[in-house]
Write a protein that holds these residues in place. Structure first.
Motif, PDB file in Angstrom:
ATOM      1  N   PRO A 115       0.807  -1.227   0.000  1.00  0.00           N
ATOM      2  CA  PRO A 115       0.000   0.000   0.000  1.00  0.00           C
ATOM      3  C   PRO A 115       0.840   1.276   0.000  1.00  0.00           C
ATOM      4  O   PRO A 115       1.734   1.446   0.817  1.00  0.00           O
ATOM      5  N   PHE A 116       0.561   2.136  -0.964  1.00  0.00           N
ATOM      6  CA  PHE A 116       1.133   3.479  -1.097  1.00  0.00           C
ATOM      7  C   PHE A 116       2.557   3.523  -1.667  1.00  0.00           C
ATOM      8  O   PHE A 116       2.989   4.560  -2.130  1.00  0.00           O
ATOM      9  N   ILE A 117       3.297   2.421  -1.623  1.00  0.00           N
ATOM     10  CA  ILE A 117       4.675   2.474  -2.127  1.00  0.00           C
ATOM     11  C   ILE A 117       5.004   1.220  -2.940  1.00  0.00           C
ATOM     12  O   ILE A 117       4.349   0.181  -2.817  1.00  0.00           O
ATOM     13  N   SER A 118       6.026   1.355  -3.781  1.00  0.00           N
ATOM     14  CA  SER A 118       6.535   0.240  -4.575  1.00  0.00           C
ATOM     15  C   SER A 118       8.021   0.071  -4.253  1.00  0.00           C
ATOM     16  O   SER A 118       8.796   1.020  -4.367  1.00  0.00           O
ATOM     17  N   ILE A 119       8.389  -1.130  -3.832  1.00  0.00           N
ATOM     18  CA  ILE A 119       9.767  -1.407  -3.458  1.00  0.00           C
ATOM     19  C   ILE A 119      10.380  -2.354  -4.489  1.00  0.00           C
ATOM     20  O   ILE A 119       9.806  -3.386  -4.814  1.00  0.00           O
ATOM     21  N   THR A 120      11.546  -1.984  -5.008  1.00  0.00           N
ATOM     22  CA  THR A 120      12.222  -2.847  -5.975  1.00  0.00           C
ATOM     23  C   THR A 120      13.448  -3.514  -5.353  1.00  0.00           C
ATOM     24  O   THR A 120      14.122  -2.917  -4.510  1.00  0.00           O
ATOM     25  N   VAL A 121      13.673  -4.757  -5.750  1.00  0.00           N
ATOM     26  CA  VAL A 121      14.908  -5.459  -5.363  1.00  0.00           C
ATOM     27  C   VAL A 121      15.736  -5.746  -6.618  1.00  0.00           C
ATOM     28  O   VAL A 121      16.701  -6.508  -6.565  1.00  0.00           O
ATOM     29  N   GLY A 142      25.286   1.297  -2.637  1.00  0.00           N
ATOM     30  CA  GLY A 142      24.827   1.042  -4.003  1.00  0.00           C
ATOM     31  C   GLY A 142      23.356   1.375  -4.180  1.00  0.00           C
ATOM     32  O   GLY A 142      22.957   1.975  -5.189  1.00  0.00           O
ATOM     33  N   THR A 143      22.546   0.988  -3.207  1.00  0.00           N
ATOM     34  CA  THR A 143      21.109   1.273  -3.274  1.00  0.00           C
ATOM     35  C   THR A 143      20.852   2.773  -3.239  1.00  0.00           C
ATOM     36  O   THR A 143      20.025   3.298  -4.003  1.00  0.00           O
ATOM     37  N   LEU A 144      21.555   3.470  -2.356  1.00  0.00           N
ATOM     38  CA  LEU A 144      21.395   4.921  -2.261  1.00  0.00           C
ATOM     39  C   LEU A 144      21.793   5.601  -3.565  1.00  0.00           C
ATOM     40  O   LEU A 144      21.089   6.495  -4.057  1.00  0.00           O
ATOM     41  N   PHE A 145      22.906   5.170  -4.157  1.00  0.00           N
ATOM     42  CA  PHE A 145      23.360   5.778  -5.404  1.00  0.00           C
ATOM     43  C   PHE A 145      22.421   5.453  -6.558  1.00  0.00           C
ATOM     44  O   PHE A 145      22.263   6.269  -7.480  1.00  0.00           O
ATOM     45  N   ALA A 180      14.471  13.367  -0.604  1.00  0.00           N
ATOM     46  CA  ALA A 180      13.952  13.207   0.762  1.00  0.00           C
ATOM     47  C   ALA A 180      12.638  12.435   0.750  1.00  0.00           C
ATOM     48  O   ALA A 180      12.428  11.525   1.566  1.00  0.00           O
ATOM     49  N   VAL A 181      11.757  12.782  -0.195  1.00  0.00           N
ATOM     50  CA  VAL A 181      10.470  12.083  -0.293  1.00  0.00           C
ATOM     51  C   VAL A 181      10.688  10.622  -0.652  1.00  0.00           C
ATOM     52  O   VAL A 181      10.063   9.719  -0.069  1.00  0.00           O
ATOM     53  N   GLY A 233      12.663   4.349  -0.253  1.00  0.00           N
ATOM     54  CA  GLY A 233      14.121   4.315  -0.253  1.00  0.00           C
ATOM     55  C   GLY A 233      14.723   3.557   0.914  1.00  0.00           C
ATOM     56  O   GLY A 233      15.601   2.699   0.738  1.00  0.00           O
ATOM     57  N   LEU A 234      14.268   3.858   2.117  1.00  0.00           N
ATOM     58  CA  LEU A 234      14.817   3.208   3.316  1.00  0.00           C
ATOM     59  C   LEU A 234      14.541   1.704   3.310  1.00  0.00           C
ATOM     60  O   LEU A 234      15.382   0.903   3.727  1.00  0.00           O
ATOM     61  N   TRP A 235      13.349   1.335   2.822  1.00  0.00           N
ATOM     62  CA  TRP A 235      13.010  -0.090   2.763  1.00  0.00           C
ATOM     63  C   TRP A 235      13.877  -0.820   1.747  1.00  0.00           C
ATOM     64  O   TRP A 235      14.263  -1.970   1.953  1.00  0.00           O
ATOM     65  N   GLU A 236      14.175  -0.151   0.640  1.00  0.00           N
ATOM     66  CA  GLU A 236      15.036  -0.764  -0.375  1.00  0.00           C
ATOM     67  C   GLU A 236      16.461  -0.946   0.148  1.00  0.00           C
ATOM     68  O   GLU A 236      17.103  -1.964  -0.135  1.00  0.00           O
ATOM     69  N   ILE A 237      16.947   0.025   0.901  1.00  0.00           N
ATOM     70  CA  ILE A 237      18.280  -0.102   1.499  1.00  0.00           C
ATOM     71  C   ILE A 237      18.313  -1.256   2.485  1.00  0.00           C
ATOM     72  O   ILE A 237      19.240  -2.090   2.466  1.00  0.00           O
TER      73      ILE A 237
END
Length: 236
Positions: free
Chosen positions: A37-43, A129-132, A177-178, A184-188
């Motif tokens: 819900p509300f977000i999409s997380i990629t691996v 790497g995820t952050l970049f 930031a958004v 972003g944090l979940w992907e990291i």
């Protein structure tokens, strides 16, 4: 020496193939893009990070290229869908080729310090790497579609009673930031957990193979000794 070089090249090719194939599989299944819900997380970025860490910079960038191409193809097949920005290869492909370099660099720099075990180095490399990946992709989007992106964000925030107007560097930082506060944090976190787990499994497998090789070597030595003793007794 030539044999070592060939083995190293073969290993890099094999790892590029393995992680490249994994990237393709993730792209054509729901596993690569997790919708909650509300977000999409990629691996999808994780195979490129793992390739860079375990096989080197070039394999990592090659797997990143595969990631980028599959991302572009998904968007084309979807007709743009919710991510029309990714129809531009400068957004969907180029950043994905470049971000594994950050993971590779961090992993190898930390390797210069004996206090950093492989798992911890992998965690820092995966996070970087995820952050970049986010910074480069969102940077490319902001360069080509900054006005559209910021206006869309402003309209979304206005629905919740927030009003703002930002451009330039502040606009880009607001976008980052958004992104980091949502997926972003979940992907990291996901990248760190999976990378450390894979490196741990590979280390355990390597130790098991080393032990098996040692046992086989000891067995061959015992057989050779028995054979030599037998020959010596025959001569006597």
């Amino acid at each position: 020496m030539e044999k070592k070089v060939n083995q190293s090249t073969n290993y890099k090719i094999a790892m590029t193939g393995v992680f490249g194939a994994l990237s393709v599989v993730l792209s054509v299944t729901p596993l690569g893009y997790i919708q909650i819900p509300f977000i999409s997380i990629t691996v999808m970025h994780i195979p490129a990070i793992l390739a860079a860490i375990t096989a080197g910079l070039i394999p990592g960038m090659c797997v990143g290229l595969i990631f980028g191409i599959t991302s572009l193809l998904r968007t084309v097949i979807a007709g743009g869908g919710a991510n029309p920005f990714f129809l531009n290869p400068m957004v969907s492909v180029v950043p994905r080729i470049l971000f594994p370099a950050a993971a590779w660099l961090v992993y190898n720099l930390l390797g210069r310090f004996s206090r950093f075990p492989s798992g911890l180095r992998g965690a820092f490399a995966a996070a970087t790497g995820t952050l970049f990946n986010t910074l480069l992709v969102m940077g490319a989007i902001y360069i080509f579609y900054g006005k559209t992106l910021v206006e869309g964000m402003a309209q979304t925030f206005e629905k919740f009673g927030f009003h703002f107007s930002i451009t330039g560097l502040k606009g880009y930082l607001a976008v980052i930031a958004v992104m980091e506060m949502t997926n972003g944090l979940w992907e990291i976190l996901g990248a760190v957990i999976i990378t450390v787990a894979v490196l741990g499994a590979m280390h355990a497998s390597s130790k098991a193979r080393s032990r098996l090789s040692q046992i086989e070597s000891d067995d061959y030595d015992d057989i050779d000794e028995e054979h030599n003793e037998t020959e010596s007794d025959s001569e006597n």
